[in-house]
Design an enzyme around this catalytic site. Structure first.
Site, PDB file in Angstrom:
ATOM      1  N   ASP A 123      -2.043  -7.416   1.599  1.00 16.99           N
ATOM      2  CA  ASP A 123      -2.946  -6.058   1.929  1.00 16.99           C
ATOM      3  C   ASP A 123      -4.355  -6.087   1.912  1.00 16.99           C
ATOM      4  O   ASP A 123      -4.699  -6.514   0.538  1.00 16.99           O
ATOM      5  CB  ASP A 123      -2.340  -5.115   1.151  1.00 16.99           C
TER       6      ASP A 123
ATOM      7  N   ASP B 104       5.668  -3.318   8.374  1.00 11.32           N
ATOM      8  CA  ASP B 104       6.261  -3.130   7.015  1.00 11.32           C
ATOM      9  C   ASP B 104       7.641  -2.819   7.071  1.00 11.32           C
ATOM     10  O   ASP B 104       8.374  -3.443   6.265  1.00 11.32           O
ATOM     11  CB  ASP B 104       5.354  -2.011   6.369  1.00 11.32           C
TER      12      ASP B 104
ATOM     13  N   SER C 139       0.734  -1.270  -0.008  1.00 15.65           N
ATOM     14  CA  SER C 139       0.096   0.004   0.027  1.00 15.65           C
ATOM     15  C   SER C 139       0.967   1.280  -0.018  1.00 15.65           C
ATOM     16  O   SER C 139       2.102   1.294   0.471  1.00 15.65           O
ATOM     17  CB  SER C 139      -0.903   0.016   1.095  1.00 15.65           C
TER      18      SER C 139
END
Length: 281
Positions: free
Chosen positions: A96, A206, A23
């Protein structure tokens, strides 16, 4: 007179070339915004594909933006392939939306089986949190031993390297790592005890995955050392983030904190290891 075609040759990278599908947010550091810059600091060429483009992360009261669908993603891949640009040493992707955390599933239950049956078998390294590891294995993790056994289950499914990035039990927080170098030998396993920081941060998962990729590729046979370096960078960054918010009088427990990524470049490039891996036997 016709214009000659332009030929752009992408040179190979000495460290590695990463395709990162995650993302993207305009503001803040999550997804690709949290992963690309650290990998570049560690010497990697990184090409990001943004699975979504949002104004901000979804923890805010509202957000706006677009979601990349399968056809649009495939169009980008075909564009790279048509120009002989689809060559990478690593594919980095964080499912995601993330499966879930802290006992809460963020995706429809039927999607878990897709992750388990389609994604896990083709991964070389897997970095789930505790809840995700439980969902992927069907194995309840209530002790260190359970965590190491869950890693073995995941090895059997495909990945040679598994790092459960956060186990929280008995008031202690730690990381568990497992590297099965050969199917005929038991995996090398370890844990790293991590101090708890009294705040909630966004983008840390992340970032941790990117750091683990970066350092484990530099030391492919020493997952414990790579994990120590990744933990060192992350902990230093979180401490800096907390201190900077507290300096301006912000209550760190009132909401999630945006990580101070740019200000922590030295901690990413030259981490000081304070928390050592302890082998499990």
């Amino acid at each position: 007179m016709s214009t000659p075609p332009i030929l752009a040759l992408a040179l190979p990278s000495a460290t590695g070339r990463v395709l990162s599908i995650q993302s993207h947010t305009v503001q803040g550091y999550v997804g690709n915004k949290s992963a690309v810059f650290p990998l570049q600091l560690l010497g990697y060429d990184v090409d990001p594909i943004n699975s979504v483009q949002f104004s901000n992360h979804t923890g805010y009261p509202s957000f706006r933006g677009q979601v990349l669908n399968g056809e649009q993603l495939w169009e980008l891949i075909e564009g790279l392939e048509a120009n002989n640009l689809l060559f990478y040493t690593h594919l980095l992707t964080v499912c995601d939306p993330v499966m879930g955390d802290e006992g809460k599933l963020y995706v429809p239950p039927e999607l878990v089986s897709v992750y388990r049956e389609k994604v896990v078998p083709v991964a070389s390294m897997l970095t789930p949190n505790q809840f995700e590891a439980e969902q992927l294995t069907g194995y309840r993790i209530s002790s260190e031993k359970d965590g190491f056994e869950a890693c073995r289950v995941l090895h059997h499914a495909g990945p040679s390297k598994v790092v459960i990035t956060s186990l929280n039990m008995d008031g202690e927080l730690f990381l568990i790592g497992s590297h099965q170098k050969s199917k005929s030998h038991p995996p090398e396993q370890f844990k790293i005890v991590i101090p708890k920081i009294p705040a909630y941060f966004t983008g840390t998962g992340d970032l941790m995955t990117a750091l683990l990729l970066g350092w484990s590729n530099k030391s492919p046979d020493d997952l414990a050392s790579a994990s120590e370096l990744a933990v060192a960078s992350l902990q230093a960054l979180l401490q800096r983030t907390l201190q900077d918010y507290e300096k301006v009088g912000f209550d760190s427990k009132s909401s999630s904190l945006e990580i101070r990524l740019i200000q922590s470049q030295d901690d990413i490039c030259r981490p000081q290891v304070r928390y050592k891996a302890v082998k499990y036997s």
